[in-house]
Design a protein around this motif. Structure first.
Motif, PDB file in Angstrom:
ATOM      1  N   THR A   2      32.326  17.522   0.107  1.00  0.00           N
ATOM      2  CA  THR A   2      31.778  18.678   0.809  1.00  0.00           C
ATOM      3  C   THR A   2      31.017  19.578  -0.159  1.00  0.00           C
ATOM      4  O   THR A   2      31.300  19.601  -1.345  1.00  0.00           O
ATOM      5  CB  THR A   2      32.899  19.486   1.481  1.00  0.00           C
ATOM      6  N   PRO A   3      30.055  20.337   0.350  1.00  0.00           N
ATOM      7  CA  PRO A   3      29.322  21.274  -0.509  1.00  0.00           C
ATOM      8  C   PRO A   3      30.221  22.442  -0.911  1.00  0.00           C
ATOM      9  O   PRO A   3      31.250  22.685  -0.286  1.00  0.00           O
ATOM     10  CB  PRO A   3      28.162  21.726   0.368  1.00  0.00           C
ATOM     11  N   PRO A   4      29.823  23.203  -1.939  1.00  0.00           N
ATOM     12  CA  PRO A   4      30.630  24.362  -2.344  1.00  0.00           C
ATOM     13  C   PRO A   4      30.612  25.466  -1.290  1.00  0.00           C
ATOM     14  O   PRO A   4      29.708  25.534  -0.459  1.00  0.00           O
ATOM     15  CB  PRO A   4      29.961  24.820  -3.636  1.00  0.00           C
ATOM     16  N   LEU A   5      31.621  26.303  -1.346  1.00  0.00           N
ATOM     17  CA  LEU A   5      31.709  27.473  -0.474  1.00  0.00           C
ATOM     18  C   LEU A   5      30.855  28.577  -1.095  1.00  0.00           C
ATOM     19  O   LEU A   5      31.019  28.910  -2.265  1.00  0.00           O
ATOM     20  CB  LEU A   5      33.157  27.933  -0.357  1.00  0.00           C
ATOM     21  N   GLU A   6      29.921  29.125  -0.310  1.00  0.00           N
ATOM     22  CA  GLU A   6      28.978  30.114  -0.833  1.00  0.00           C
ATOM     23  C   GLU A   6      29.040  31.430  -0.069  1.00  0.00           C
ATOM     24  O   GLU A   6      29.367  31.457   1.121  1.00  0.00           O
ATOM     25  CB  GLU A   6      27.535  29.613  -0.721  1.00  0.00           C
ATOM     26  N   LEU A   7      28.693  32.508  -0.773  1.00  0.00           N
ATOM     27  CA  LEU A   7      28.423  33.799  -0.163  1.00  0.00           C
ATOM     28  C   LEU A   7      26.913  33.960  -0.181  1.00  0.00           C
ATOM     29  O   LEU A   7      26.285  33.875  -1.240  1.00  0.00           O
ATOM     30  CB  LEU A   7      29.075  34.935  -0.951  1.00  0.00           C
ATOM     31  N   ILE A   8      26.322  34.166   0.989  1.00  0.00           N
ATOM     32  CA  ILE A   8      24.877  34.318   1.110  1.00  0.00           C
ATOM     33  C   ILE A   8      24.596  35.736   1.603  1.00  0.00           C
ATOM     34  O   ILE A   8      25.089  36.147   2.653  1.00  0.00           O
ATOM     35  CB  ILE A   8      24.277  33.282   2.082  1.00  0.00           C
ATOM     36  N   GLU A   9      23.852  36.478   0.807  1.00  0.00           N
ATOM     37  CA  GLU A   9      23.440  37.826   1.185  1.00  0.00           C
ATOM     38  C   GLU A   9      21.999  37.738   1.676  1.00  0.00           C
ATOM     39  O   GLU A   9      21.156  37.111   1.027  1.00  0.00           O
ATOM     40  CB  GLU A   9      23.535  38.745  -0.029  1.00  0.00           C
ATOM     41  N   TRP A  10      21.725  38.341   2.829  1.00  0.00           N
ATOM     42  CA  TRP A  10      20.386  38.256   3.411  1.00  0.00           C
ATOM     43  C   TRP A  10      20.101  39.488   4.243  1.00  0.00           C
ATOM     44  O   TRP A  10      20.994  40.266   4.546  1.00  0.00           O
ATOM     45  CB  TRP A  10      20.242  36.978   4.220  1.00  0.00           C
ATOM     46  N   PHE A  35      25.962  39.422   5.373  1.00  0.00           N
ATOM     47  CA  PHE A  35      26.674  38.507   4.489  1.00  0.00           C
ATOM     48  C   PHE A  35      27.207  37.348   5.315  1.00  0.00           C
ATOM     49  O   PHE A  35      27.811  37.551   6.361  1.00  0.00           O
ATOM     50  CB  PHE A  35      27.846  39.216   3.802  1.00  0.00           C
ATOM     51  N   THR A  36      26.970  36.144   4.846  1.00  0.00           N
ATOM     52  CA  THR A  36      27.499  34.946   5.493  1.00  0.00           C
ATOM     53  C   THR A  36      28.243  34.138   4.433  1.00  0.00           C
ATOM     54  O   THR A  36      27.730  33.921   3.338  1.00  0.00           O
ATOM     55  CB  THR A  36      26.350  34.093   6.087  1.00  0.00           C
ATOM     56  N   VAL A  37      29.456  33.720   4.772  1.00  0.00           N
ATOM     57  CA  VAL A  37      30.235  32.844   3.898  1.00  0.00           C
ATOM     58  C   VAL A  37      30.314  31.494   4.575  1.00  0.00           C
ATOM     59  O   VAL A  37      30.665  31.398   5.754  1.00  0.00           O
ATOM     60  CB  VAL A  37      31.659  33.404   3.658  1.00  0.00           C
ATOM     61  N   GLY A  38      29.959  30.442   3.844  1.00  0.00           N
ATOM     62  CA  GLY A  38      30.020  29.121   4.442  1.00  0.00           C
ATOM     63  C   GLY A  38      29.523  28.042   3.495  1.00  0.00           C
ATOM     64  O   GLY A  38      29.342  28.266   2.294  1.00  0.00           O
ATOM     65  N   PHE A  39      29.292  26.885   4.083  1.00  0.00           N
ATOM     66  CA  PHE A  39      28.862  25.703   3.346  1.00  0.00           C
ATOM     67  C   PHE A  39      27.415  25.405   3.715  1.00  0.00           C
ATOM     68  O   PHE A  39      27.107  25.248   4.892  1.00  0.00           O
ATOM     69  CB  PHE A  39      29.749  24.504   3.723  1.00  0.00           C
ATOM     70  N   VAL A  40      26.528  25.352   2.729  1.00  0.00           N
ATOM     71  CA  VAL A  40      25.125  25.022   2.993  1.00  0.00           C
ATOM     72  C   VAL A  40      25.055  23.510   3.122  1.00  0.00           C
ATOM     73  O   VAL A  40      25.130  22.773   2.139  1.00  0.00           O
ATOM     74  CB  VAL A  40      24.196  25.540   1.879  1.00  0.00           C
ATOM     75  N   LYS A  79      25.782  33.184  -4.014  1.00  0.00           N
ATOM     76  CA  LYS A  79      26.822  33.074  -5.031  1.00  0.00           C
ATOM     77  C   LYS A  79      27.812  31.999  -4.615  1.00  0.00           C
ATOM     78  O   LYS A  79      28.329  32.034  -3.502  1.00  0.00           O
ATOM     79  CB  LYS A  79      27.547  34.411  -5.208  1.00  0.00           C
ATOM     80  N   ILE A  80      28.081  31.054  -5.495  1.00  0.00           N
ATOM     81  CA  ILE A  80      29.102  30.036  -5.219  1.00  0.00           C
ATOM     82  C   ILE A  80      30.473  30.671  -5.433  1.00  0.00           C
ATOM     83  O   ILE A  80      30.763  31.195  -6.513  1.00  0.00           O
ATOM     84  CB  ILE A  80      28.910  28.799  -6.108  1.00  0.00           C
ATOM     85  N   LEU A  81      31.292  30.639  -4.387  1.00  0.00           N
ATOM     86  CA  LEU A  81      32.637  31.199  -4.452  1.00  0.00           C
ATOM     87  C   LEU A  81      33.642  30.184  -4.985  1.00  0.00           C
ATOM     88  O   LEU A  81      34.513  30.523  -5.772  1.00  0.00           O
ATOM     89  CB  LEU A  81      33.073  31.700  -3.070  1.00  0.00           C
ATOM     90  N   ARG A  82      33.528  28.953  -4.493  1.00  0.00           N
ATOM     91  CA  ARG A  82      34.396  27.865  -4.957  1.00  0.00           C
ATOM     92  C   ARG A  82      33.642  26.560  -4.848  1.00  0.00           C
ATOM     93  O   ARG A  82      33.066  26.261  -3.819  1.00  0.00           O
ATOM     94  CB  ARG A  82      35.666  27.780  -4.114  1.00  0.00           C
ATOM     95  N   LYS A  83      33.657  25.795  -5.923  1.00  0.00           N
ATOM     96  CA  LYS A  83      32.996  24.492  -5.887  1.00  0.00           C
ATOM     97  C   LYS A  83      33.813  23.503  -5.069  1.00  0.00           C
ATOM     98  O   LYS A  83      33.273  22.657  -4.381  1.00  0.00           O
ATOM     99  CB  LYS A  83      32.788  23.970  -7.304  1.00  0.00           C
ATOM    100  N   ARG A  84      35.119  23.618  -5.149  1.00  0.00           N
ATOM    101  CA  ARG A  84      36.029  22.759  -4.391  1.00  0.00           C
ATOM    102  C   ARG A  84      37.096  23.666  -3.802  1.00  0.00           C
ATOM    103  O   ARG A  84      37.763  24.395  -4.521  1.00  0.00           O
ATOM    104  CB  ARG A  84      36.650  21.724  -5.324  1.00  0.00           C
ATOM    105  N   TRP A  85      37.270  23.626  -2.506  1.00  0.00           N
ATOM    106  CA  TRP A  85      38.149  24.592  -1.860  1.00  0.00           C
ATOM    107  C   TRP A  85      39.424  24.013  -1.290  1.00  0.00           C
ATOM    108  O   TRP A  85      40.378  24.732  -1.046  1.00  0.00           O
ATOM    109  CB  TRP A  85      37.382  25.314  -0.751  1.00  0.00           C
TER     110      TRP A  85
END
Length: 87
Positions: A2-10, A35-40, A79-85
């Motif tokens: 799975t992709p890393p968990l990210e925080l996306i500010e927009w 702010f959106t937290v999720g997997f791209v 911002k990557i919050l966790r590479k593996r969650w």
């Protein structure tokens, strides 16, 4: 994997749909910080396709849910919050 968990500010697009706006009110109009937290899951030339939920990566096929498509021109920071969650 799975992709890393990210925080996306927009910045979100804002519109006054309740009618006419006076010229003096235009200066007070601003886009909204979001702010959106999720997997791209997919990144195209124009968009980030983000999902906040997916099935366990041990499954043969990963299913995704709670989608948001964010125009890349609106993104101000990632911002990557966790590479593996998962545990």
């Amino acid at each position: 994997m799975t992709p890393p968990l990210e925080l996306i500010e927009w910045r979100d697009i804002v519109s006054h749909s309740n009618g006419w706006v006076e010229p003096e009110d235009v200066g007070a109009m601003e886009s909204w910080p979001m702010f959106t937290v999720g997997f791209v899951i997919e990144e195209t030339e124009n968009d980030l396709k983000v999902f906040s939920t997916h099935s366990h990566p041990k499954h043969e096929q990963i299913n995704y849910g709670h989608d948001t498509i964010i125009p890349k021109g609106c993104v101000t920071r990632r911002k990557i919050l966790r590479k593996r969650w998962w545990l």
